[in-house]
Motif scaffolding. Structure first.
Motif, PDB file in Angstrom:
ATOM      1  N   GLY A 291      46.309  28.239 -56.613  1.00 12.07           N
ATOM      2  CA  GLY A 291      46.243  27.059 -55.753  1.00 12.07           C
ATOM      3  C   GLY A 291      45.066  27.045 -54.817  1.00 12.07           C
ATOM      4  N   ARG A 292      44.457  28.220 -54.584  1.00 12.00           N
ATOM      5  CA  ARG A 292      43.294  28.304 -53.693  1.00 12.00           C
ATOM      6  C   ARG A 292      42.144  28.991 -54.416  1.00 12.00           C
ATOM      7  NH1 ARG A 292      43.660  27.646 -48.221  1.00 12.00           N
ATOM      8  NH2 ARG A 292      41.373  27.722 -48.410  1.00 12.00           N
ATOM      9  N   PRO A 293      41.486  28.283 -55.332  1.00  6.93           N
ATOM     10  CA  PRO A 293      40.370  28.905 -56.059  1.00  6.93           C
ATOM     11  C   PRO A 293      39.240  29.348 -55.155  1.00  6.93           C
ATOM     12  CG  PRO A 293      40.466  26.542 -56.475  1.00  6.93           C
ATOM     13  CD  PRO A 293      41.725  26.903 -55.770  1.00  6.93           C
ATOM     14  N   ASP A 294      39.061  28.687 -54.016  1.00  8.13           N
ATOM     15  CA  ASP A 294      37.986  29.094 -53.108  1.00  8.13           C
ATOM     16  C   ASP A 294      38.222  30.498 -52.569  1.00  8.13           C
ATOM     17  OD1 ASP A 294      40.219  28.058 -51.782  1.00  8.13           O
ATOM     18  OD2 ASP A 294      39.052  27.382 -50.051  1.00  8.13           O
ATOM     19  N   LEU A 295      39.468  30.811 -52.215  1.00  5.97           N
ATOM     20  CA  LEU A 295      39.771  32.147 -51.709  1.00  5.97           C
ATOM     21  C   LEU A 295      39.648  33.187 -52.820  1.00  5.97           C
ATOM     22  CD1 LEU A 295      42.838  31.450 -49.375  1.00  5.97           C
ATOM     23  CD2 LEU A 295      40.395  31.425 -48.837  1.00  5.97           C
ATOM     24  N   LEU A 296      40.035  32.825 -54.038  1.00  7.63           N
ATOM     25  CA  LEU A 296      39.888  33.745 -55.168  1.00  7.63           C
ATOM     26  C   LEU A 296      38.422  34.099 -55.389  1.00  7.63           C
ATOM     27  CD1 LEU A 296      40.797  35.241 -57.735  1.00  7.63           C
ATOM     28  CD2 LEU A 296      40.684  33.041 -58.932  1.00  7.63           C
ATOM     29  N   LEU A 297      37.546  33.109 -55.394  1.00  2.75           N
ATOM     30  CA  LEU A 297      36.134  33.349 -55.697  1.00  2.75           C
ATOM     31  C   LEU A 297      35.462  34.168 -54.605  1.00  2.75           C
ATOM     32  CD1 LEU A 297      35.316  29.797 -57.061  1.00  2.75           C
ATOM     33  CD2 LEU A 297      35.357  31.909 -58.397  1.00  2.75           C
ATOM     34  N   VAL A 298      35.779  33.874 -53.348  1.00  2.00           N
ATOM     35  CA  VAL A 298      35.174  34.642 -52.246  1.00  2.00           C
ATOM     36  C   VAL A 298      35.701  36.072 -52.254  1.00  2.00           C
ATOM     37  CG1 VAL A 298      35.023  34.842 -49.742  1.00  2.00           C
ATOM     38  CG2 VAL A 298      34.689  32.620 -50.833  1.00  2.00           C
ATOM     39  N   ALA A 299      37.003  36.246 -52.503  1.00  2.00           N
ATOM     40  CA  ALA A 299      37.555  37.604 -52.575  1.00  2.00           C
ATOM     41  C   ALA A 299      36.949  38.373 -53.745  1.00  2.00           C
ATOM     42  CB  ALA A 299      39.077  37.543 -52.711  1.00  2.00           C
ATOM     43  N   ALA A 300      36.693  37.690 -54.859  1.00  2.62           N
ATOM     44  CA  ALA A 300      36.051  38.350 -56.005  1.00  2.62           C
ATOM     45  C   ALA A 300      34.673  38.867 -55.622  1.00  2.62           C
ATOM     46  CB  ALA A 300      35.955  37.371 -57.174  1.00  2.62           C
ATOM     47  N   LEU A 301      33.929  38.080 -54.869  1.00  4.25           N
ATOM     48  CA  LEU A 301      32.582  38.476 -54.458  1.00  4.25           C
ATOM     49  C   LEU A 301      32.606  39.639 -53.466  1.00  4.25           C
ATOM     50  CD1 LEU A 301      29.538  37.604 -54.738  1.00  4.25           C
ATOM     51  CD2 LEU A 301      29.866  36.389 -52.576  1.00  4.25           C
ATOM     52  N   LEU A 302      33.694  39.788 -52.727  1.00 13.22           N
ATOM     53  CA  LEU A 302      33.738  40.767 -51.639  1.00 13.22           C
ATOM     54  C   LEU A 302      34.636  41.964 -51.908  1.00 13.22           C
ATOM     55  CD1 LEU A 302      34.038  38.324 -48.576  1.00 13.22           C
ATOM     56  CD2 LEU A 302      31.966  39.390 -49.468  1.00 13.22           C
ATOM     57  N   HIS A 303      35.353  41.999 -53.035  1.00 12.41           N
ATOM     58  CA  HIS A 303      36.437  42.978 -53.147  1.00 12.41           C
ATOM     59  C   HIS A 303      35.952  44.427 -53.097  1.00 12.41           C
ATOM     60  CE1 HIS A 303      35.221  42.997 -57.402  1.00 12.41           C
ATOM     61  NE2 HIS A 303      35.848  44.150 -57.502  1.00 12.41           N
ATOM     62  N   ASP A 304      34.731  44.715 -53.538  1.00 17.93           N
ATOM     63  CA  ASP A 304      34.202  46.090 -53.479  1.00 17.93           C
ATOM     64  C   ASP A 304      33.094  46.234 -52.448  1.00 17.93           C
ATOM     65  OD1 ASP A 304      35.839  47.359 -55.276  1.00 17.93           O
ATOM     66  OD2 ASP A 304      34.471  47.237 -56.974  1.00 17.93           O
ATOM     67  N   ILE A 305      33.028  45.317 -51.499  1.00 13.66           N
ATOM     68  CA  ILE A 305      31.951  45.344 -50.516  1.00 13.66           C
ATOM     69  C   ILE A 305      31.993  46.614 -49.666  1.00 13.66           C
ATOM     70  CG2 ILE A 305      33.185  44.161 -48.647  1.00 13.66           C
ATOM     71  CD1 ILE A 305      29.593  43.339 -49.733  1.00 13.66           C
ATOM     72  N   GLY A 306      33.155  47.262 -49.604  1.00 16.14           N
ATOM     73  CA  GLY A 306      33.289  48.486 -48.814  1.00 16.14           C
ATOM     74  C   GLY A 306      32.699  49.711 -49.468  1.00 16.14           C
ATOM     75  N   LYS A 307      32.217  49.609 -50.713  1.00 10.76           N
ATOM     76  CA  LYS A 307      31.651  50.771 -51.386  1.00 10.76           C
ATOM     77  C   LYS A 307      30.317  51.202 -50.776  1.00 10.76           C
ATOM     78  CE  LYS A 307      33.996  50.662 -55.826  1.00 10.76           C
ATOM     79  NZ  LYS A 307      33.887  50.554 -57.295  1.00 10.76           N
ATOM     80  N   GLY A 308      29.773  50.401 -49.911  1.00 15.42           N
ATOM     81  CA  GLY A 308      28.557  50.819 -49.223  1.00 15.42           C
ATOM     82  C   GLY A 308      28.829  51.653 -47.991  1.00 15.42           C
ATOM     83  N   TRP A 309      30.119  51.902 -47.691  1.00 16.02           N
ATOM     84  CA  TRP A 309      30.497  52.647 -46.485  1.00 16.02           C
ATOM     85  C   TRP A 309      31.281  53.892 -46.875  1.00 16.02           C
ATOM     86  CZ3 TRP A 309      29.192  50.849 -41.551  1.00 16.02           C
ATOM     87  CH2 TRP A 309      28.605  49.571 -41.536  1.00 16.02           C
ATOM     88  N   PRO A 310      31.315  54.890 -45.993  1.00 21.62           N
ATOM     89  CA  PRO A 310      32.098  56.098 -46.300  1.00 21.62           C
ATOM     90  C   PRO A 310      33.599  55.821 -46.236  1.00 21.62           C
ATOM     91  CG  PRO A 310      31.155  56.223 -44.079  1.00 21.62           C
ATOM     92  CD  PRO A 310      30.570  55.003 -44.726  1.00 21.62           C
ATOM     93  N   GLY A 311      34.374  56.686 -46.886  1.00 22.26           N
ATOM     94  CA  GLY A 311      35.823  56.549 -46.841  1.00 22.26           C
ATOM     95  C   GLY A 311      36.355  55.633 -47.925  1.00 22.26           C
ATOM     96  N   ASP A 312      37.625  55.255 -47.787  1.00 25.12           N
ATOM     97  CA  ASP A 312      38.307  54.379 -48.745  1.00 25.12           C
ATOM     98  C   ASP A 312      37.628  53.013 -48.758  1.00 25.12           C
ATOM     99  OD1 ASP A 312      39.979  52.754 -50.194  1.00 25.12           O
ATOM    100  OD2 ASP A 312      41.808  53.289 -49.107  1.00 25.12           O
ATOM    101  N   HIS A 313      37.067  52.647 -49.904  1.00 16.26           N
ATOM    102  CA  HIS A 313      36.303  51.396 -49.933  1.00 16.26           C
ATOM    103  C   HIS A 313      37.198  50.178 -49.744  1.00 16.26           C
ATOM    104  CE1 HIS A 313      37.663  51.145 -54.163  1.00 16.26           C
ATOM    105  NE2 HIS A 313      37.346  49.870 -54.092  1.00 16.26           N
ATOM    106  N   SER A 314      38.491  50.274 -50.072  1.00 12.28           N
ATOM    107  CA  SER A 314      39.392  49.137 -49.862  1.00 12.28           C
ATOM    108  C   SER A 314      39.640  48.913 -48.370  1.00 12.28           C
ATOM    109  CB  SER A 314      40.719  49.381 -50.586  1.00 12.28           C
ATOM    110  OG  SER A 314      40.520  49.456 -51.983  1.00 12.28           O
ATOM    111  N   ALA A 315      39.835  49.995 -47.634  1.00 12.42           N
ATOM    112  CA  ALA A 315      40.067  49.877 -46.189  1.00 12.42           C
ATOM    113  C   ALA A 315      38.798  49.384 -45.479  1.00 12.42           C
ATOM    114  CB  ALA A 315      40.520  51.214 -45.623  1.00 12.42           C
ATOM    115  N   ALA A 316      37.657  49.982 -45.844  1.00 15.08           N
ATOM    116  CA  ALA A 316      36.402  49.522 -45.242  1.00 15.08           C
ATOM    117  C   ALA A 316      36.114  48.082 -45.639  1.00 15.08           C
ATOM    118  CB  ALA A 316      35.254  50.430 -45.683  1.00 15.08           C
ATOM    119  N   GLY A 317      36.394  47.758 -46.901  1.00 11.19           N
ATOM    120  CA  GLY A 317      36.141  46.405 -47.383  1.00 11.19           C
ATOM    121  C   GLY A 317      36.973  45.363 -46.677  1.00 11.19           C
TER     122      GLY A 317
END
Length: 848
Positions: free
Chosen positions: A462-488
């Motif tokens: 129902g919210r394709p905009d949130l899906l697409l933005v989350a897809a673009l950002l879901h691994d954004i935390g891999k540039g930081w130390p620690g659990d990338h999901s928590a940092a992301g």
């Protein structure tokens, strides 16, 4: 030791002297990179020239002979284990035995040292003929360099070969492009591979050579910015690879990357790969731009003779050169000659949203974004405000939803630094390798690929905009130390707020990023029959809507990871988990409110009363500014204002209830090229004696009532200015009374502006919402937004002979997510099979 000193050790022209000098040069710590490659080429030149001139009598040098370096050696670049590409050129007058003796004197010492040798013995005519038959030979001869013997013969060959190359460019360059594409298909993309081939992969050294050849044709030239530096970096890495392995290899294997990094003085293997990836992207982007330019030039040349013949030898513009046709794509963006370019009236310095609008328009039309346009946007556009205006957010979502065509546009934005300017956190994941055999891509490209995959799943949520933005950002935390999901989660919360989502949507995006691995890990590792497992997932997700988004994100993420990350078995496990958790959440989900329960505003009531009194449509246009409102141009006339803000214009239409109102209004908006951002239709019931003095008579306790349809829209011009309200109303009156055939007008418009190939969107999906409303049947439509979409939906509902009681329309990027509350003519919800039939009819109408 200088290069002269090194060459002195080899002045006996013998293999041992050359070998000793070569060894010292390669291990000289003070010299590396281009200076070492040049010194090695000079050392080898002197040695081979000495071999050529050595001896006397029968072993002397035949007349009319020359030794020529070709290929990489011809360019004066020798890596430690590079092949020696040599051509022994002769005019045909030499005694064959003398020529054979000379060849033996040259080739055997090279072989004795264990060096790879690519050699040939030819006359100039034979060399030219071979080049004509073999593209690779022709490419090598473009870099021919004289080493010894008859200089005039070498110079003549170079001149002839180069002239042939330029004369044959219309044939040769398409062959070269096909060769590059075949090689890329075999070797993959250098900018993403964990064990890349520095020479053969797309974006590697072979592509640099191809770009040099294109430049030599004089038809086109590669973008120069950063290309020489990228080439130097790839050559430096290859040098270090040769030195550490002692082999003539171009594949940067995992087990050798740490040694190569140390040889180059880099921190670690990841730093090495990141530098390789950055260089490869520069080369790849230069190749994309160059080959587009070659295609444009060749198409123009192919059309010119026919045009001259048709016009008696003169061009259509009298020889001045006709400008390519420009077709509008969006405000400030046009299509020209197969590219999206900036319109002549575009002012990037005044329009901060233009980079995103241009990118979205290009991707949706499946067009490359012109390099000149991207360069101008990068140098002229001012930063976006924080939070972003609504249009900027919508354009980002539209870009992300374009599917595969989005990739080339995103790469163009990255090449000029626009992505990191828009999303500063992107810098940490840009070109970041993933040392996991399951992953196909670097972190940043994986995020882009996930958005591409998510674009095909937008009909499921129902919210394709949130899906697409989350897809673009879901691994954004891999540039930081620690659990990338928590940092992301932290980064995603900040990014989502910065690009303008409200607090509720920010929380959803952050939750999706935090738990993007939850479903697949739970489905494959936990007992789904354990109530505690389901309750834990339900608590983490929070709502059915978020679970729906997380399910789609999980699939998109896995599909973008690589073939080993997703399977029918894994998909079935995740789907079963989602079904079970949905059941848990459904019992707790609060009943959603609709705008059917909301009281009308004073303005809406005023317009409804006026429509009731006049018996015709009444319109109000109000320009919307974020944080406030603009001037009203209500009633039956007026102007929307010259410069509506990106948020769009509010249009309210009140019409006495009658069939066909929704499709009529939507058709008029489509005819005037107005894009619908949101829309709501509702029914207001008014006393039939409204305005009659008798209405105030207390004796009238049950006055008759009548209905007025109220349509509230937010619209924006596709390009250009808004039409006047009076003109919209006049056309609406004509459509409702049958004097204007809106179907014919829309068909004429579509014929006048043929549909571009564009991106291939997922098919429309129309469903009946279970338990959507007690008073009506809810038909949900999820489709690609397009001119006239709402008009076609309205026509399909009319054809089904249902009554639309209310409608709730929203456009999220390029996706339309609409809900229509319908009843039968008796005012009751539709029966099960009847509702399903209406949904099928609408879906067929949208797919036809």
């Amino acid at each position: 030791m200088t290069s002269v000193d090194v060459r002195t050790e080899a002045d006996d022209s013998g293999p041992s002297g050359y070998a000793a000098a070569r060894l010292r040069l390669l291990h000289e710590e003070s010299r590396s990179g281009p200076p070492r490659r040049s010194a090695l080429a000079e050392l080898t030149d002197d040695w081979l020239a000495g071999l050529f001139e050595a001896g006397g009598g029968s072993a002397g040098v035949p007349r009319g002979a020359a030794l020529v370096a070709v290929g990489g050696y011809g360019r004066g670049e020798l890596s430690p284990r590079s092949d020696l590409d040599l051509l022994l050129l002769h005019d045909g007058s030499a005694d064959p035995k003398e020529l054979a003796a000379l060849a033996d004197r040259l080739w055997y010492p090279v072989w004795d040292l264990g060096l790879a040798l690519d050699h040939s013995v030819r006359t100039p005519a034979e060399a030219r003929r071979t080049a004509g038959d073999d593209l690779k030979v022709h490419l090598g001869l473009l870099d021919a360099r004289h080493l010894a013997g008859d200089l005039g013969m070498t110079a003549a060959l170079r001149t002839t070969v180069l002239a042939d190359w330029r004369n044959q460019a219309p044939k040769r360059l398409p062959e070269l492009r096909e060769l590059c594409e075949e090689r890329a298909e075999r070797q993959g993309e250098l900018s993403h591979l964990l064990e890349p081939d520095l020479k053969e992969a797309r974006g590697g050294l072979r592509d640099v050579t191809a770009l040099r050849a294109v430049a030599a044709s004089w038809l086109a030239d590669a973008p120069r910015e950063g290309l020489d530096e990228a080439r130097r970096r790839l050559l430096d890495v290859r040098d270090a690879l040769h030195l550490t392995t002692g082999r003539a290899t171009d594949r940067l294997a995992l087990q050798e990357q740490d040694q190569v990094a140390a040889e180059l003085g880099l921190l670690d293997a990841d730093t090495l790969l990141r530098q390789v990836y950055e260089a490869a992207r520069v080369v790849s982007y230069a190749g994309d731009v160059t080959w587009r330019e070659v295609g444009r030039v060749l198409r123009g040349r192919a059309g010119r003779p026919r045009l001259r013949a048709m016009l008696g030898g003169r061009g259509a513009d009298g020889g001045r050169g006709a400008a390519a046709e420009r077709s509008p794509l969006a405000e400030g963006v046009v299509e020209q000659d197969g590219e999206a370019v900036l319109a002549r009236a575009a002012r990037p310095e005044r329009d901060a949203v233009l980079p995103l609008r241009a990118a979205a328009a290009a991707a949706q039309a499946d067009l490359p974004l012109s390099r000149h346009a991207v360069r101008r946007l990068a140098t002229s556009t001012r930063p976006l405000a924080t939070p972003w205006p609504a249009e900027a957010r919508e354009q980002l979502v539209t870009l992300l939803g374009a599917g595969r065509p989005m990739v080339q546009v995103w790469e163009a934005l990255e090449a000029e630094g626009l992505v990191t300017r828009l999303l500063p956190d992107w810098e940490r994941v840009r070109c970041r390798p993933q040392r996991n055999a399951v992953h196909t891509w670097t972190v940043d490209r994986h995020l882009v690929e996930t958005a591409v995959r998510a674009s095909a799943l937008t009909r499921r949520v129902g919210r394709p905009d949130l899906l697409l933005v989350a897809a673009l950002l879901h691994d954004i935390g891999k540039g930081w130390p620690g659990d990338h999901s928590a940092a992301g989660e932290i980064i995603a919360r900040d990014v989502a707020a910065r690009i303008g989502f409200d607090a509720g949507d920010v929380a959803v995006v952050a939750r999706l990023v935090r738990h993007h691995l939850l479903l697949v890990e739970t489905a494959t590792r936990r007992d789904l029959d354990d109530p505690a497992t389901l309750q834990g997932v339900a608590e983490a997700v929070g709502s059915v809507g978020t679970l729906e988004l997380l399910h789609a994100l999980t699939e998109a993420d896995a599909l973008a990871t690589g073939p080993a990350a997703w399977s029918a078995w894994r998909g079935a496990l995740v789907a079963d988990l989602v079904k079970r958790v949905t059941a848990v959440l459904s019992g707790e989900a609060p009943e959603e409110k609709t705008t059917e329960d909301a009281a009308p505003t004073a303005e809406q009531e005023r317009l409804a009363v006026e429509a009731f009194r006049t018996g015709g449509p009444v319109l109000s246009l109000r320009a919307r500014v974020e944080g406030g409102e603009g001037a009203d141009s209500g009633g039956s006339g007026g102007s929307a204002g010259a410069d509506p803000e990106p948020l769009g214009v509010e249009l309210v239409v009140a019409v006495p209830e009658r069939p066909g109102v929704l499709s009529a209004v939507a058709g008029v908006l489509a005819m005037h090229r107005l894009a619908v951002r949101t829309a709501e239709l509702r029914e207001l019931t008014l006393p039939s004696d409204l305005g009659n003095p008798a209405r105030t008579n207390p004796a009238r306790t049950n006055p008759a009532r009548t209905s007025v349809l109220l349509l509230s829209w937010r619209v924006a011009a596709e390009y250009g200015s808004m039409p006047q309200a009076a003109r919209l109303r006049a056309d609406l009156v004509r459509v409702l009374d049958g004097s204007l055939d809106i179907e014919a007008r829309l068909t004429e418009r579509e014929a006048a502006y043929p549909r571009r190939r564009g991106t291939v969107a997922p098919p429309a999906r129309v469903t009946v919402a279970p338990a959507g409303s007690r008073l009506a049947t809810v038909i949900e439509v999820r489709a690609q937004d397009a001119p006239g979409l709402l008009h076609r939906i309205g026509r399909a509902l009319e054809a089904a002979e249902v009554v639309v009681r209310s409608a709730h329309v929203s456009t999220l990027g390029a996706n339309a997510v609409d809900a229509f509350y319908v009843t039968g003519v008796d005012g009751a919800p539709l029966a099960g099979e009847g509702a399903a039939g209406v949904a099928r009819g609408v879906e067929e109408a949208l797919r036809g």
